[in-house]
Design a protein around this motif. Structure first.
Motif, PDB file in Angstrom:
ATOM      1  N   GLY A 108      40.413  38.908  17.498  1.00 42.21           N
ATOM      2  CA  GLY A 108      39.960  40.214  17.915  1.00 42.21           C
ATOM      3  C   GLY A 108      38.765  40.076  18.843  1.00 42.21           C
ATOM      4  N   CYS A 109      37.847  41.045  18.748  1.00 42.72           N
ATOM      5  CA  CYS A 109      36.659  40.986  19.607  1.00 42.72           C
ATOM      6  C   CYS A 109      35.604  40.039  19.063  1.00 42.72           C
ATOM      7  CB  CYS A 109      36.075  42.385  19.780  1.00 42.72           C
ATOM      8  SG  CYS A 109      35.477  43.128  18.244  1.00 42.72           S
ATOM      9  N   ASP A 152      45.468  40.140  22.345  1.00 45.00           N
ATOM     10  CA  ASP A 152      45.097  41.377  23.027  1.00 45.00           C
ATOM     11  C   ASP A 152      44.121  41.061  24.157  1.00 45.00           C
ATOM     12  OD1 ASP A 152      44.915  44.547  22.791  1.00 45.00           O
ATOM     13  OD2 ASP A 152      42.887  43.791  23.099  1.00 45.00           O
ATOM     14  N   ALA A 153      44.455  41.486  25.362  1.00 43.26           N
ATOM     15  CA  ALA A 153      43.680  41.093  26.536  1.00 43.26           C
ATOM     16  C   ALA A 153      42.253  41.620  26.495  1.00 43.26           C
ATOM     17  CB  ALA A 153      44.383  41.569  27.806  1.00 43.26           C
ATOM     18  N   ALA A 154      42.076  42.882  26.134  1.00 42.85           N
ATOM     19  CA  ALA A 154      40.732  43.463  26.106  1.00 42.85           C
ATOM     20  C   ALA A 154      39.878  42.793  25.042  1.00 42.85           C
ATOM     21  CB  ALA A 154      40.808  44.969  25.861  1.00 42.85           C
ATOM     22  N   ALA A 155      40.448  42.552  23.857  1.00 39.59           N
ATOM     23  CA  ALA A 155      39.694  41.911  22.782  1.00 39.59           C
ATOM     24  C   ALA A 155      39.311  40.486  23.161  1.00 39.59           C
ATOM     25  CB  ALA A 155      40.505  41.921  21.492  1.00 39.59           C
ATOM     26  N   ALA A 156      40.218  39.758  23.818  1.00 31.45           N
ATOM     27  CA  ALA A 156      39.921  38.392  24.245  1.00 31.45           C
ATOM     28  C   ALA A 156      38.759  38.373  25.234  1.00 31.45           C
ATOM     29  CB  ALA A 156      41.164  37.759  24.867  1.00 31.45           C
ATOM     30  N   LYS A 157      38.724  39.351  26.123  1.00 34.01           N
ATOM     31  CA  LYS A 157      37.620  39.429  27.076  1.00 34.01           C
ATOM     32  C   LYS A 157      36.306  39.757  26.370  1.00 34.01           C
ATOM     33  CE  LYS A 157      40.447  40.680  31.083  1.00 34.01           C
ATOM     34  NZ  LYS A 157      40.784  41.748  32.060  1.00 34.01           N
ATOM     35  N   SER A 158      36.365  40.649  25.381  1.00 36.43           N
ATOM     36  CA  SER A 158      35.150  40.967  24.629  1.00 36.43           C
ATOM     37  C   SER A 158      34.608  39.722  23.933  1.00 36.43           C
ATOM     38  CB  SER A 158      35.427  42.064  23.598  1.00 36.43           C
ATOM     39  OG  SER A 158      35.698  43.296  24.218  1.00 36.43           O
ATOM     40  N   HIS A 159      35.509  38.963  23.316  1.00 42.74           N
ATOM     41  CA  HIS A 159      35.084  37.749  22.626  1.00 42.74           C
ATOM     42  C   HIS A 159      34.417  36.789  23.609  1.00 42.74           C
ATOM     43  CE1 HIS A 159      35.226  34.100  20.172  1.00 42.74           C
ATOM     44  NE2 HIS A 159      35.469  34.867  19.124  1.00 42.74           N
ATOM     45  N   ALA A 160      35.012  36.602  24.752  1.00 42.00           N
ATOM     46  CA  ALA A 160      34.454  35.684  25.749  1.00 42.00           C
ATOM     47  C   ALA A 160      33.113  36.180  26.289  1.00 42.00           C
ATOM     48  CB  ALA A 160      35.446  35.495  26.883  1.00 42.00           C
ATOM     49  N   HIS A 199      37.626  31.283  28.585  1.00 40.95           N
ATOM     50  CA  HIS A 199      37.802  31.821  27.233  1.00 40.95           C
ATOM     51  C   HIS A 199      38.368  33.239  27.210  1.00 40.95           C
ATOM     52  CE1 HIS A 199      35.941  28.618  24.802  1.00 40.95           C
ATOM     53  NE2 HIS A 199      35.246  28.366  25.895  1.00 40.95           N
ATOM     54  N   ALA A 200      38.352  33.939  28.331  1.00 41.83           N
ATOM     55  CA  ALA A 200      38.768  35.341  28.345  1.00 41.83           C
ATOM     56  C   ALA A 200      40.275  35.528  28.410  1.00 41.83           C
ATOM     57  CB  ALA A 200      38.117  36.058  29.527  1.00 41.83           C
ATOM     58  N   ARG A 201      41.002  34.453  28.567  1.00 45.15           N
ATOM     59  CA  ARG A 201      42.463  34.572  28.641  1.00 45.15           C
ATOM     60  C   ARG A 201      43.048  34.966  27.293  1.00 45.15           C
ATOM     61  NH1 ARG A 201      44.277  28.978  31.116  1.00 45.15           N
ATOM     62  NH2 ARG A 201      42.122  28.375  30.716  1.00 45.15           N
ATOM     63  N   PHE A 226      31.471  45.360  24.358  1.00 44.25           N
ATOM     64  CA  PHE A 226      32.912  45.561  24.209  1.00 44.25           C
ATOM     65  C   PHE A 226      33.537  45.772  25.579  1.00 44.25           C
ATOM     66  CE2 PHE A 226      31.002  46.955  20.249  1.00 44.25           C
ATOM     67  CZ  PHE A 226      31.758  46.249  19.322  1.00 44.25           C
ATOM     68  N   GLN A 227      34.682  45.134  25.778  1.00 41.81           N
ATOM     69  CA  GLN A 227      35.418  45.330  27.012  1.00 41.81           C
ATOM     70  C   GLN A 227      36.023  46.722  26.974  1.00 41.81           C
ATOM     71  OE1 GLN A 227      35.638  43.471  29.682  1.00 41.81           O
ATOM     72  NE2 GLN A 227      37.139  44.697  30.759  1.00 41.81           N
ATOM     73  N   GLY A 228      35.545  47.603  27.853  1.00 42.41           N
ATOM     74  CA  GLY A 228      36.010  48.989  27.873  1.00 42.41           C
ATOM     75  C   GLY A 228      37.248  49.145  28.716  1.00 42.41           C
ATOM     76  N   PRO A 229      37.708  50.388  28.874  1.00 38.61           N
ATOM     77  CA  PRO A 229      37.039  51.639  28.528  1.00 38.61           C
ATOM     78  C   PRO A 229      37.116  51.987  27.041  1.00 38.61           C
ATOM     79  CG  PRO A 229      39.148  52.101  29.535  1.00 38.61           C
ATOM     80  CD  PRO A 229      38.961  50.612  29.596  1.00 38.61           C
ATOM     81  N   MET A 230      36.996  53.284  26.761  1.00 36.79           N
ATOM     82  CA  MET A 230      36.752  53.758  25.413  1.00 36.79           C
ATOM     83  C   MET A 230      37.852  53.414  24.412  1.00 36.79           C
ATOM     84  SD  MET A 230      35.954  57.663  24.196  1.00 36.79           S
ATOM     85  CE  MET A 230      37.577  58.266  24.684  1.00 36.79           C
ATOM     86  N   ASN A 231      39.089  53.732  24.717  1.00 33.60           N
ATOM     87  CA  ASN A 231      40.163  53.548  23.724  1.00 33.60           C
ATOM     88  C   ASN A 231      40.328  52.098  23.273  1.00 33.60           C
ATOM     89  OD1 ASN A 231      40.521  56.259  23.918  1.00 33.60           O
ATOM     90  ND2 ASN A 231      42.606  56.192  24.722  1.00 33.60           N
TER      91      ASN A 231
END
Length: 490
Positions: free
Chosen positions: A24-25, A46-54, A65-67, A447-452
Motif C-alpha cells: 500500500g502507501c 496499485d500505481a498511486a500507492a506505489a508512488k506514495s510509498h516511494a 521504487h515508484a513502479r 500521499f499521491q493524489g488526487p483526493m479519491n
C-alpha cells in the motif's frame, strides 16, 4: 545458512532490512522505519500507492521504487536485483512484512500451503493465483529471520477456514515459530478503533519470548467490536484442556496503568477550519494537493505534536491535503445530526427538513407543492438522500468528538459518509488529512493524489503507530536473541 550472515550484519550495528509486500502507501513500513528498521523496498500493484510509498521512503531513487509491481509476475531474485540488492538472495532481507489479500483461500487449505513450502513453483501452477501462497513463496526464497502478516479478523473464519492457523503450520514447516492474535489500533495510541489480525513469526534459532505488544492506551470498546471479534474467533478452539499452539489471547489493556484512548477531537482540533464560504464547500471539481492550509492553532496535546514533529516527516506550517468532498445537498443534514447518528437518523432528519421546506414554500406562495408534482420531486431530491435506510443503516455516521473514530474503510475512496466531522459548524465529511491523522499518519507523510486515490490508500493502510508497536517488540526480540543465535550459528 543465511541466518549466520544476517546475525553478523545486525551484530555489527546495521539496521534490520525490511521488505514490505502488498505494501500500500506504507503504513507498516512507516511503523517499522520509526522503530529502527531499514525499508529496502516494497511490492505494491496499485500505481498511486506505489508512488506514495516511494515518495516517503525512497525519494532519492523515486523512479526505481515508484513502479507498481505485480507480486505474481516477479520472483524474489528479480525483485532484489531491481532494488540493487546484490549477493545471495537469502542474505538480503531480514524481515518480511505485509498483508496479502485472501481471495479464494477457502478453497486452498493446508495441503496447498504445504505444497508451496516444499515446492517453490507450486504457486505458479495455481490457477487461482492465491496471494497467500505467493507470500510464503517469498518467505521460502528470502529466509527472513522474522516476519509479520496482517489482515482483517475475518481471516480467522474465512469460508470455515482459519487462515492464520493454516499459515502458521506452513511457516513451522519452513523453520519458524509463529503466533497470531487480534489487536485493536486504539490500544496503541491510534485515535481509531480498528481490529486487525497480526501473525508474527521468528526463525526457531532465535528462541523468541514475545510476539505481540502490550497495550499503551485504554477504552471500553463498543459492543459491536466485541461481537465481531467473537465471530472471527469461532474457528479458534477454546478449551481449558487444550494448549493453543499458535493462537495467543489478545492482550488486554489495564485501565490502571494505560493512558486514555486518543479522541477524534484530540487528533483533529488543530487542523484548519473548513467554513461555509470555503471554495471546497462551494465549488465542484477535482481536489488536488497544491495549496498549503495553515494550522488553526499550535499543537494542543502530545498527539498533535507527534503528528507535526514525527522524525523524518516534519510539518511546521500546515497541510496541503486538507480537502473534502463536494456534497451540497447534505451539508445542512450534517449540521443537524447528533454525534453517533447513522443513516436512519439522517434520513429521518432529511425528511423533517423537507417538510419544513414545504411549509416555507406555503408561507411564501400560499400553497404547498403537491406530492407527485414536478416541483415536489425537485424539492425532495434537494433534501432527501436516495438510499433505503433499511438496506444501508451504516452508510452514514457522525463522529463523536470525545471518542476515537470508528474503523476507516477503503471505500473512503468512493464516499466519506462513514466519517462525518463531529464539528457541526463545519458540517462536512472528513478531509484527506483528517483521515490520515485518524490512522496516525504524520502530517509530513505525502500521499499521491488526487483526493479519491489518497482516501483509498489511507483506508487500506495499517495505522503506523500500531505497526510501530509491533515493530518495537520484534526489534527488541532480535537484539535480545542475537547472542544466543550467534552461538548456534557459529
Amino acid at each position: 545458512m543465511s541466518i549466520s550472515k544476517k546475525i553478523a550484519r545486525l551484530t555489527s550495528g546495521e539496521k534490520p532490512r525490511v521488505l514490505d509486500l502488498f505494501a500500500g502507501c506504507g503504513g507498516i513500513s512507516l511503523g517499522f522505519h520509526s522503530a529502527g528498521f531499514e525499508i529496502v523496498g516494497a511490492v505494491e500493484i496499485d500505481a498511486a500507492a506505489a508512488k506514495s510509498h516511494a515518495l516517503n521512503f525512497h525519494p532519492k531513487s523515486f523512479n526505481l521504487h515508484a513502479r507498481s509491481r505485480d507480486i505474481t509476475a516477479i520472483d524474489p531474485p528479480e525483485l532484489l536485483n531491481e532494488f540493487t540488492l546484490t549477493g545471495p538472495v537469502k542474505d538480503q532481507v531480514d524481515v518480511i512484512v505485509g498483508g496479502p489479500p485472501c481471495q479464494a483461500f477457502a478453497r486452498v487449505g493446508r495441503a496447498k500451503l504445504r505444497e508451496i513450502a516444499e515446492h517453490p513453483d507450486a504457486f505458479l501452477r495455481d490457477p487461482r493465483s492465491n496471494l497467500y501462497l505467493r507470500y510464503l513463496d517469498y518467505v521460502r526464497a528470502l529466509q527472513p529471520i522474522a516476519l509479520v502478516m496482517e489482515n482483517v479478523p475475518d481471516v480467522l473464519n474465512y469460508g470455515g477456514h482459519n487462515i492464520a492457523e493454516e499459515v502458521c503450520e506452513a511457516l513451522e514447516d519452513l523453520g519458524y515459530l509463529p503466533k497470531y492474535t487480534i489487536l485493536n489500533a486504539v490500544f496503541y495510541g491510534v485515535p481509531e478503533m480498528r481490529e486487525r489480525m497480526f501473525l508474527v513469526a521468528y526463525r526457531k534459532e532465535l528462541k523468541p519470548c514475545l510476539w505481540h505488544p502490550q497495550p499503551s492506551h485504554w477504552i471500553d470498546l463498543p459492543q459491536g467490536y466485541h461481537g465481531s471479534r467473537q465471530v472471527a474467533l469461532q474457528t479458534v478452539k477454546f478449551s481449558e484442556l487444550e494448549e493453543h499452539k499458535y493462537f495467543v489471547d489478545p492482550p488486554e489493556p489495564d485501565p490502571s496503568c494505560c493512558l486514555p484512548a486518543i479522541t477524534a477531537e484530540e487528533a483533529l482540533s488543530d487542523l484548519p477550519v473548513i467554513s461555509e464560504d470555503s471554495p471546497l464547500k462551494l465549488m465542484k471539481g477535482p481536489r488536488h494537493f497544491k495549496e498549503l492550509a495553515p494550522y488553526r492553532k499550535p499543537p494542543g496535546n502530545a498527539y498533535q505534536r507527534l503528528m507535526r514533529e514525527w522524525e523524518g516527516f516534519l510539518s511546521s506550517k500546515g497541510v496541503s491535503d486538507h480537502v473534502i468532498r463536494y456534497l451540497p445537498r447534505d451539508y445542512k443534514i450534517f449540521a443537524r445530526m447528533n454525534p453517533g447518528d447513522q443513516y436512519p437518523e439522517a434520513h429521518e432528519l432529511a425528511k423533517k427538513m423537507f417538510a419544513e421546506r414545504l411549509l416555507e414554500i406555503e408561507c411564501i406562495e400560499g400553497e404547498k407543492p403537491q406530492k407527485g408534482s414536478s416541483r415536489y420531486e425537485l424539492e425532495w431530491v434537494q433534501y432527501v438522500p436516495p438510499y433505503d435506510p433499511g438496506k444501508f443503516p451504516n452508510k452514514w455516521r457522525k463522529m463523536e468528538a470525545d471518542k476515537p473514530a470508528r474503523t476507516l474503510m477503503a471505500h473512503l475512496g468512493k464516499d466519506s459518509y462513514s466519517h462525518i466531522h463531529y464539528d457541526s459548524s463545519q458540517a462536512r465529511t472528513i478531509s484527506v488529512r483528517e483521515a490520515a491523522r485518524l490512522q496516525s499518519f504524520p502530517d509530513g507523510f505525502v500521499f499521491q493524489g488526487p483526493m479519491n486515490p489518497a482516501f483509498k490508500q489511507i483506508g487500506n493502510a495499517v495505522p503506523p503507530l500500531m505497526a510501530k508497536a509491533v515493530a518495537e517488540v520484534i526489534i527488541n526480540e532480535l537484539q535480545g536473541s542475537i547472542k544466543h543465535a550467534e552461538k548456534i550459528s557459529a
